[in-house]
Scaffold this active site. Sequence first.
Site, PDB file in Angstrom:
ATOM      1  CE  LYS A   1     -13.276  74.767 -23.204  1.00  0.00           C
ATOM      2  NZ  LYS A   1     -14.680  75.219 -23.262  1.00  0.00           N
TER       3      LYS A   1
ATOM      4  CG  ASP B   1     -16.826  72.167 -27.335  1.00  0.00           C
ATOM      5  OD1 ASP B   1     -17.293  71.009 -27.282  1.00  0.00           O
ATOM      6  OD2 ASP B   1     -17.258  73.124 -26.656  1.00  0.00           O
TER       7      ASP B   1
ATOM      8  CE  LYS C   1     -19.741  73.780 -28.850  1.00  0.00           C
ATOM      9  NZ  LYS C   1     -20.535  74.594 -27.923  1.00  0.00           N
TER      10      LYS C   1
ATOM     11  CG  ASP D   1     -13.768  75.365 -26.603  1.00  0.00           C
ATOM     12  OD1 ASP D   1     -13.912  76.450 -26.034  1.00  0.00           O
ATOM     13  OD2 ASP D   1     -14.374  74.333 -26.266  1.00  0.00           O
TER      14      ASP D   1
ATOM     15  CG  ASP E   1     -21.473  71.926 -25.962  1.00  0.00           C
ATOM     16  OD1 ASP E   1     -20.240  71.946 -26.138  1.00  0.00           O
ATOM     17  OD2 ASP E   1     -22.267  72.696 -26.539  1.00  0.00           O
TER      18      ASP E   1
ATOM     19  CD  GLU F   1     -16.163  71.507 -23.848  1.00  0.00           C
ATOM     20  OE1 GLU F   1     -17.400  71.610 -23.770  1.00  0.00           O
ATOM     21  OE2 GLU F   1     -15.445  72.420 -24.284  1.00  0.00           O
TER      22      GLU F   1
ATOM     23  NE  ARG G   1     -19.288  73.931 -17.188  1.00  0.00           N
ATOM     24  CZ  ARG G   1     -20.435  74.605 -17.220  1.00  0.00           C
ATOM     25  NH1 ARG G   1     -21.308  74.471 -16.241  1.00  0.00           N
ATOM     26  NH2 ARG G   1     -20.704  75.407 -18.225  1.00  0.00           N
TER      27      ARG G   1
END
Length: 496
Positions: free
Chosen positions: A264, A269, A276, A287, A346, A348, A350
């Site tokens: 990933k 993020d 967030k 991230d 959020d 995201e 996956r």
Amino acid sequence: MNLQIVSAAARDVDADWLIVGVPEGGEWSNELVSLDNALQGQLSRLREAGDLTGKLAELLSVPDTPTLKATRMLLVGLGLPSELSVARWDKVAMTAARQVSSKKDIRVAVCVPEQLGVLSRERAVEVLATALVVGSQGQDLYKAERSRFPFAAAQIVLPPGSDIGTVSAATERGRILGDAINLARELVNRPPHEIYPETFAARALQEAIPCGLMCHVFDEHRLEAEGFGSLLAVAKGSDRPARMVVLEHRGGGPHTPTLALVGKGVTFDSGGLSIKPTDGMLTMKCDMAGAATVLGAMTAIARLKLPVNVIGYCGLVENMLGAKAYKLGDILTARNGVTIEVHNTDAEGRLVINDVLSYAVDHGADRLIDLATLTGACVVALGEDVSGAFTNNQAWCDQLFAAAKSQGEDLWQLPMFDSYNELLKSDVADCKNIGGRWGGAITAAKFLEKFVAGKPWVHLDIAGPAFASASKGHREGGATGCLVRTLVEVAEKGQL
Ligand code: BES
Ligand code: MN
Ligand code: ZN
């Protein structure tokens, strides 16, 4: 770093710092006794005074050693000899390396203990070489005055009369792993205005070519043509276009199975429209740690010329909330045709690696591992230092666990019962992208499972261990480079 391996008595080694391990309790080895003699009994006196107990990672510096060739000496506790392990020796070596790397141009020498318990001398040397490379590299890349400096020279000292040849491969392997870990750490530690999909991809190319890796970068047009509908939806809120990096190492023959490593790479993020809060966003440059780990591991696999076939994939996007951002209620069509109702922008990660996993499956992967800073829920479950593991194939997962154990890295498996799939059901699409409040790390893994077409696969949630909020004696805060070693090991040894 100039890294050498020598066989000599500790007293004769020339260095700014001589580092010597001291066991807890029991008899001292010949080398410690002879060092104590050279120091006219100073070590015995320190032990009697209770200043030298040998407890794990205890430090005691002797700032002036006129009877030794080395200028000064650092004594480091090895703990009980019966409990010495890869993880403990790593902690000892890292603690020592960090302790003496706060000045520029240091020449360090570390004695490999005679009594290594369950550790082979090769393993001990390898772990030490890695620690010297990793422990002397800080996260303060942007400070006028740095607090840590790579060593000018490092010597790994074996007892007199040892055969240096038998550990030269281990030294080299340790150095290569150390460089790979530092590469992963550096990419994660750099801020999100420097590292975004395009610059990550450019850096990957730059690192891959000299290692002998084949490297391809898919731009947003190629990703569109290949049907990466889910990954591209996440990228829509950002002015930074998405990328996918493919790194290929063909060390095995045409009949050797191919391992795919998927990372990933959300270079920042923000949470998107499901934004967030500030505190949660602060460290979200981390991230892309999964992608950085994959890149690091691939460089090591190539430099070690492992006789295996491995393809590394980095799915790279920035999760922002620009005017074109994907929205709650949007229905995405993933590369494999699965439709996904967005309930939270959020969640995201996956939506990025699902398409990458399905691409890997369609392009020759016989088995897969993905790494992702995927869920806060995994950190709640396992704490900050342990990665969660999830699988659709226990035998493959067992192989990965064996590799992690041999490298002293901690994984813990969580269940994948079918019943969790209920939580992902949507009224309008094949599934939604979150499973609700409970079991969040597991529902994220169950979501990903829909994209691997039943191939042997392990998902590693590294949200906790990838990035450390504070420094500790044995490791620098910030990016950790966790699991680079485990990936290299499983690529080499993992059988199915
Ligand atoms: N990148 C985060 C997960 C994360 C949290 C990584 C803490 C490192 C440290 C991920 O994209 C995320 O935001 N996950 C959400 C999922 C939720 C919306 C279902 C989370 O964990 O809150
Ligand atoms: Mn997120
Ligand atoms: Zn994320």
